[in-house]
Design an enzyme around this catalytic site. Structure first.
Site, mmCIF file in Angstrom:
data_model
loop_
_atom_site.group_PDB
_atom_site.id
_atom_site.type_symbol
_atom_site.label_atom_id
_atom_site.label_comp_id
_atom_site.label_asym_id
_atom_site.label_seq_id
_atom_site.Cartn_x
_atom_site.Cartn_y
_atom_site.Cartn_z
ATOM 1 N N HIS A 40 6.714 -58.555 -3.335
ATOM 2 C CA HIS A 40 7.824 -58.120 -2.481
ATOM 3 C C HIS A 40 7.870 -58.937 -1.198
ATOM 4 C CE1 HIS A 40 8.009 -54.513 -5.060
ATOM 5 N NE2 HIS A 40 9.245 -54.404 -4.622
ATOM 6 N N LYS A 77 8.007 -55.395 3.557
ATOM 7 C CA LYS A 77 7.699 -54.144 2.857
ATOM 8 C C LYS A 77 6.419 -53.536 3.424
ATOM 9 C CE LYS A 77 7.513 -52.032 -1.735
ATOM 10 N NZ LYS A 77 8.491 -51.007 -1.323
#
Length: 242
Positions: free
Chosen positions: A131, A135
């Site tokens: 990600h 995040k």
């Protein structure tokens, strides 16, 4: 045309959902962010979509119950207490909670469960997710969703089987465990691969998200499906008829 209220409307997902609503001709009833009055938005909406934060979940559920409107929860990082709150709310209103609203990921989880059930414990399972650098939780909600699918396929508890953050002298891999690895960097919207590793052969089931629009479109479709449902707790696989 239904009126959709977005909780966490100022975030990346909230903005993407607003665009997705326009694409399918649904009405954007308004949004609420940190410090806003969620009760007012709930009363003006036919359904709420929540991509805010775990800390806001209780107030969001209370507002949905007070207004008697369904709520789709895509917020990740939820803990046991949050799921208890969702179970309580589902006795009064329709609630769809998921770690990922992508239709592709929903189908992937179904395939992972099937593979885990059929391949058996002599195939090791490792889940790798990537990600963007912003995040804040790991493993991702999607990785945990896929881990739960694998655990259900093997009829075991993910809490008992999961292994995270290997470091140092860990010893050999314990049979039957489900491993997680998280990568963070750049602007990756979300890549997930479930590796099934057997003797002399490997199977990899993957999903790559190119941008957030897929999650927004899935959330809108899930919300449309949730409208008119009886009180209860629902899942994304039900949206696809799985």
């Amino acid at each position: 045309m239904a009126r959709f209220g977005i909780l966490g409307s100022k975030g990346r997902m909230g903005q993407a959902i607003e665009l997705a609503l326009a694409d399918v001709g649904e009405d954007f009833a308004g949004g609420a962010g940190r410090g806003d009055d969620v009760t007012v938005l709930a009363k003006a909406s036919d359904l709420l979509i929540d991509f805010s934060s775990p800390e806001a979940l209780e107030a969001n559920l209370d507002a949905a119950m007070a207004a008697g409107v369904p709520i789709l929860i895509g917020t990740t990082g939820l803990e046991e207490r949050h799921h208890w709150l969702i179970d309580q709310a589902a006795q009064e209103i329709p609630v769809l909670q998921t770690g990922n609203t992508s239709l592709g990921v929903t189908l992937l989880a179904h395939l992972v469960r099937e593979a885990a059930a059929r391949l058996g414990e002599d195939w090791d399972i490792e889940i790798v997710e990537s990600h963007h650098r912003m995040k804040v939780d790991a493993p991702s909600g999607t990785a945990l969703l896929l881990g739960e699918a694998a655990a259900k396929g093997r009829a075991v508890s993910l809490a008992d089987a999961s292994v995270r953050g290997r470091d140092g002298i860990t010893g050999k891999r314990e049979a039957g465990t489900i491993g997680f690895a998280a990568l963070r960097g750049g602007t990756v919207a979300g890549d997930h691969t479930v590796h099934f590793l057997g003797d002399n052969e490997r199977l990899a089931l993957s999903h790559m998200a190119e941008n957030r629009s897929i999650f927004a479109k899935g959330a809108v479709r899930g919300g449309q499906w949730l409208l008119g449902k009886a009180p209860g707790r629902y899942t994304m696989p039900e949206v696809l008829g799985l």
